[in-house]
Design an enzyme around this catalytic site. Structure first.
Site, PDB file in Angstrom:
ATOM      1  N   ASP A 161      36.993  35.360  28.932  1.00 10.97           N
ATOM      2  CA  ASP A 161      38.638  36.111  29.705  1.00 10.97           C
ATOM      3  C   ASP A 161      39.239  35.827  28.945  1.00 10.97           C
ATOM      4  OD1 ASP A 161      38.146  38.900  31.567  1.00 10.97           O
ATOM      5  OD2 ASP A 161      39.312  37.687  31.306  1.00 10.97           O
ATOM      6  N   ASP A 168      26.444  40.952  30.613  1.00 11.13           N
ATOM      7  CA  ASP A 168      27.628  41.745  30.288  1.00 11.13           C
ATOM      8  C   ASP A 168      27.521  43.078  30.103  1.00 11.13           C
ATOM      9  OD1 ASP A 168      29.907  41.841  31.076  1.00 11.13           O
ATOM     10  OD2 ASP A 168      30.938  40.213  30.434  1.00 11.13           O
ATOM     11  N   HIS A 196      29.697  38.934  33.312  1.00 12.10           N
ATOM     12  CA  HIS A 196      30.571  38.634  32.701  1.00 12.10           C
ATOM     13  C   HIS A 196      30.871  37.279  32.737  1.00 12.10           C
ATOM     14  CE1 HIS A 196      34.513  39.338  30.217  1.00 12.10           C
ATOM     15  NE2 HIS A 196      35.111  39.041  31.980  1.00 12.10           N
TER      16      HIS A 196
END
Length: 293
Positions: free
Chosen positions: A118, A245, A273
Site C-alpha cells: 500500500d 482485491d 487488499h
C-alpha cells in the site's frame, strides 16, 4: 518548529491479539517513532500502508525471523505507537520518506530487504532507490510508485472523498472491508487502538489526500523518478498480489510488474487488499523461502 501531537497511552496498546512484540523507540525530528525489531541476521524492513501500522505484519514476521533475519517494522508518524501530529497539512510524502530515512540511518540498516504494501510502496521503494546501500532486495504487495499517471478506480476516488469528509475516520471499518475473511472484532479493535480521539487520525486521513493523481501534484515527479529508476534496477524482486482485491485487482499487479520490469506477480489465493490478514503466515513462509533460495 513545535508540532501538536497525540501520544497514544501505552495501556491502550497492551495485550493486543496475536501481537507479542515490544516496540522500540527513537526520537526523530522531535517526534517519537516506534518500530518492532525482532530477530538477528540480514535485515528485512516491513513498510505498512493506510490506515495500518506494524500490527499488520504480526503473522508475516515470525517465519522470516525464524529463518534467520532481523525483522524491523516501523510505524510512520501518525500511526501505531508513533507520535501523531494533529495538523493534516503537516503530512507530506517527502516528510514520511525523510523520517524513515533518518530512522534507518540511526538503526544502521544495510543489505536489507524492503517489504512494501500500500503506501509502504511509494515510501519504501523511494528509500530503496535513494539509498541503494541500505537495500539489496525488494518485495512488493498491492502497490507501486505513484507518478500521477497511474489510473485510480472509481472506488478509490469514493474512498478519498469519504476520508476527506470524515475527521473521525473509521479505521477498523476500512481494514475490515478490505479483508477477504472477517478478522474479527478483537483484531479490528487492535487497528483502532492507536487512535484515542479524532485528532489522532490526521495521518490516516492525510494519505489518500496527498496521493498524486495528476502529474502536476506534489510527489508525482518524485514517484516518476522512482519508477524510472526501478525499470533499470537489477536487484532481486518478488511481487506478491492478492487474487481478490477489488480496488487493486490482480491485473493491476501484472501491469505494475510489466511496467517496472519486475517478475510476474505470484497470486496469494483467497486474499484481499490486506493479504497479511488473510494469508500472513503463508506470505511469511514465501518471503523466507525466497530469501533463502
Amino acid at each position: 518548529m513545535a508540532v501538536d501531537v497525540v501520544r497514544t497511552p501505552e495501556e491502550a496498546l497492551q495485550g493486543l491479539p496475536g501481537f507479542p512484540f515490544d516496540s522500540s523507540y527513537r526520537e526523530v525530528d522531535g517526534l517519537r517513532l516506534a518500530y518492532v525489531d525482532e530477530g538477528e541476521g540480514s535485515p528485512v524492513v516491513f513498510f505498512h500502508g493506510e490506515p495500518t501500522w506494524s500490527y499488520l505484519w504480526r503473522k508475516v514476521i515470525p517465519p522470516v525471523r525464524d529463518a534467520g533475519h532481523r525483522c524491523i517494522a516501523p510505524d510512520y508518524a501518525g500511526f501505531g505507537r508513533s507520535d501523531k501530529p494533529t495538523d493534516l497539512d503537516w503530512y507530506t510524502y517527502d516528510r514520511h520518506v525523510e523520517l524513515m530515512a533518518t530512522l534507518l540511518e540511526e538503526l544502521d540498516v544495510r543489505d536489507a530487504t524492503a517489504v512494501v504494501h500500500d503506501w509502504g510502496g511509494p515510501i519504501g521503494l523511494r528509500l530503496a532507490v535513494e539509498h541503494p546501500d541500505r537495500f539489496s532486495r525488494i518485495v512488493i504487495m498491492e502497490t507501486g510508485p505513484f507518478t500521477g499517471h497511474q489510473k485510480m478506480s472509481d472506488g478509490w476516488y469514493a474512498f478519498r472523498e469519504f476520508v476527506r469528509e470524515n475527521e473521525d475516520v473509521p479505521v477498523g471499518m476500512l481494514v475490515r472491508g478490505a479483508c477477504k475473511q472477517d478478522p474479527g472484532d478483537e483484531v479490528i479493535g487492535a487497528y483502532e487502538a492507536p487512535y484515542p480521539n479524532q485528532e489522532s487520525k490526521a495521518g490516516a486521513r492525510a494519505f489518500p489526500l496527498i496521493l498524486p493523481v495528476e502529474p502536476e501534484m506534489a510527489g508525482a515527479a518524485e514517484g516518476k523518478r522512482v519508477a524510472d529508476a526501478l525499470r533499470e534496477d537489477d536487484r532481486p524482486t518478488l511481487v506478491l498480489w492478492a487474487d481478490s482485491d477489488p480496488v487493486l485487482p490482480f491485473s493491476v499487479g501484472e501491469r505494475v510488474s510489466e511496467q517496472l520490469n519486475f517478475p510476474a506477480p505470484r497470486a496469494i489465493e483467497n486474499a484481499s487488499h490486506f493479504l497479511q490478514e488473510d494469508a500472513g503466515e503463508e506470505i511469511g513462509r514465501i518471503i523466507a523461502e525466497w530469501l533463502g533460495a
